[in-house]
Enzyme design. Sequence first.
Site, PDB file in Angstrom:
ATOM      1  N   ARG A  17      39.144  50.790  50.721  1.00 28.67           N
ATOM      2  CA  ARG A  17      39.473  50.955  49.307  1.00 28.67           C
ATOM      3  C   ARG A  17      40.842  51.615  49.181  1.00 28.67           C
ATOM      4  O   ARG A  17      41.456  51.979  50.170  1.00 28.67           O
ATOM      5  CB  ARG A  17      38.400  51.787  48.597  1.00 28.67           C
ATOM      6  CG  ARG A  17      38.068  53.103  49.297  1.00 28.67           C
ATOM      7  CD  ARG A  17      36.889  53.821  48.649  1.00 28.67           C
ATOM      8  NE  ARG A  17      36.439  54.963  49.422  1.00 28.67           N
ATOM      9  CZ  ARG A  17      36.997  56.166  49.397  1.00 28.67           C
ATOM     10  NH1 ARG A  17      38.048  56.368  48.612  1.00 28.67           N
ATOM     11  NH2 ARG A  17      36.533  57.144  50.128  1.00 28.67           N
ATOM     12  N   TYR A 180      44.381  70.718  53.262  1.00 25.62           N
ATOM     13  CA  TYR A 180      44.887  69.344  53.205  1.00 25.62           C
ATOM     14  C   TYR A 180      46.390  69.323  53.475  1.00 25.62           C
ATOM     15  O   TYR A 180      46.873  68.521  54.279  1.00 25.62           O
ATOM     16  CB  TYR A 180      44.581  68.746  51.831  1.00 25.62           C
ATOM     17  CG  TYR A 180      45.151  67.369  51.620  1.00 25.62           C
ATOM     18  CD1 TYR A 180      44.628  66.264  52.296  1.00 25.62           C
ATOM     19  CD2 TYR A 180      46.205  67.154  50.746  1.00 25.62           C
ATOM     20  CE1 TYR A 180      45.144  64.989  52.107  1.00 25.62           C
ATOM     21  CE2 TYR A 180      46.730  65.887  50.543  1.00 25.62           C
ATOM     22  CZ  TYR A 180      46.202  64.809  51.227  1.00 25.62           C
ATOM     23  OH  TYR A 180      46.726  63.555  51.045  1.00 25.62           O
ATOM     24  N   ILE A 213      49.545  58.867  43.689  1.00 24.50           N
ATOM     25  CA  ILE A 213      49.315  57.430  43.684  1.00 24.50           C
ATOM     26  C   ILE A 213      47.979  57.137  43.007  1.00 24.50           C
ATOM     27  O   ILE A 213      46.954  57.720  43.380  1.00 24.50           O
ATOM     28  CB  ILE A 213      49.305  56.866  45.121  1.00 24.50           C
ATOM     29  CG1 ILE A 213      50.588  57.277  45.878  1.00 24.50           C
ATOM     30  CG2 ILE A 213      49.133  55.353  45.092  1.00 24.50           C
ATOM     31  CD1 ILE A 213      51.872  56.744  45.293  1.00 24.50           C
ATOM     32  N   THR A 215      44.687  55.674  42.454  1.00 25.31           N
ATOM     33  CA  THR A 215      43.564  54.963  43.052  1.00 25.31           C
ATOM     34  C   THR A 215      42.315  55.407  42.304  1.00 25.31           C
ATOM     35  O   THR A 215      42.341  56.370  41.524  1.00 25.31           O
ATOM     36  CB  THR A 215      43.402  55.297  44.544  1.00 25.31           C
ATOM     37  OG1 THR A 215      43.062  56.689  44.673  1.00 25.31           O
ATOM     38  CG2 THR A 215      44.674  55.003  45.333  1.00 25.31           C
TER      39      THR A 215
END
Length: 275
Positions: A17, A180, A213, A215
């Site tokens: 995905r 992260y 981005i 998504t």
Amino acid sequence: MTTRLAGKVAWVTGSSRGIGRAVAAHLAELGADVAIHGTTPTSTQAFEEAESLDAVAQEIANETGANVLAVHGDLTDLDVVENHVASIRSHFGHIDILVNNAGGDIGTQGVTGENAGKPVANDAINVSLEDIRTVLDRNLMTCILPCREVAPEMVERKQGWIVNIGSIAGLSGHAREVVYGVSKAAVHEYTRCLAAQLRPDGGYVNAIAPGEIITARFVASRPTNEDRKVRDGALTRYGWPDEIARTVEFFVTNNSSYITGQILRVDGGAQLFPS
């Protein structure tokens, strides 16, 4: 459709995905045969992007005419990585291109948890040890282990392209999503080190550091601004997965024939300081 990558075989991790799927589809459009990957056969369902990993493989194959193989498993497990590489080589014969996209700011609760899986206490001090280990493994080890299995073949053949997906989070200090950011900074440094090692043998290793981005998971994990969900206009908009896919194309074709060991931001200029 072009044939710029005809005869090439690409493995795109984390491609069930989101960004990874866009990258895999684009490489197939360019003529490559592609191995796609998801953690499970139905990881595509997390944000309702497809019924199954096999369905994604079939869709890409139908749209591009490429030979597409689907593999699934936990890339923090060396046995899984070894088995995937063996399956891809058995099916296609070799691997020319490796795109390490698997990752994300996803802790122990997984993508179905609150805020699409982000650690609950997501700072430098209060984040749990379990989440620290999970996020580090999910982003760093899923990059290192595939590289270790694929790069020796590239050295032997004196040719190969590796693109690691980092993040602008790994290029600055911030109070949230700390582990992260640390893990993506490590991906950037691993990219440089591997590039130095493969340079004498014609192996290209670069990284892309995406900004914001759009998504399905990005939307599910935070508040978003509808005004920024546009394709044209000011660069203060969000980016789109196909813009990352076209950057991957740059790194795996002759467009970047004298470039290795670099971290390229794709963020619309959100970060303008030296990296």
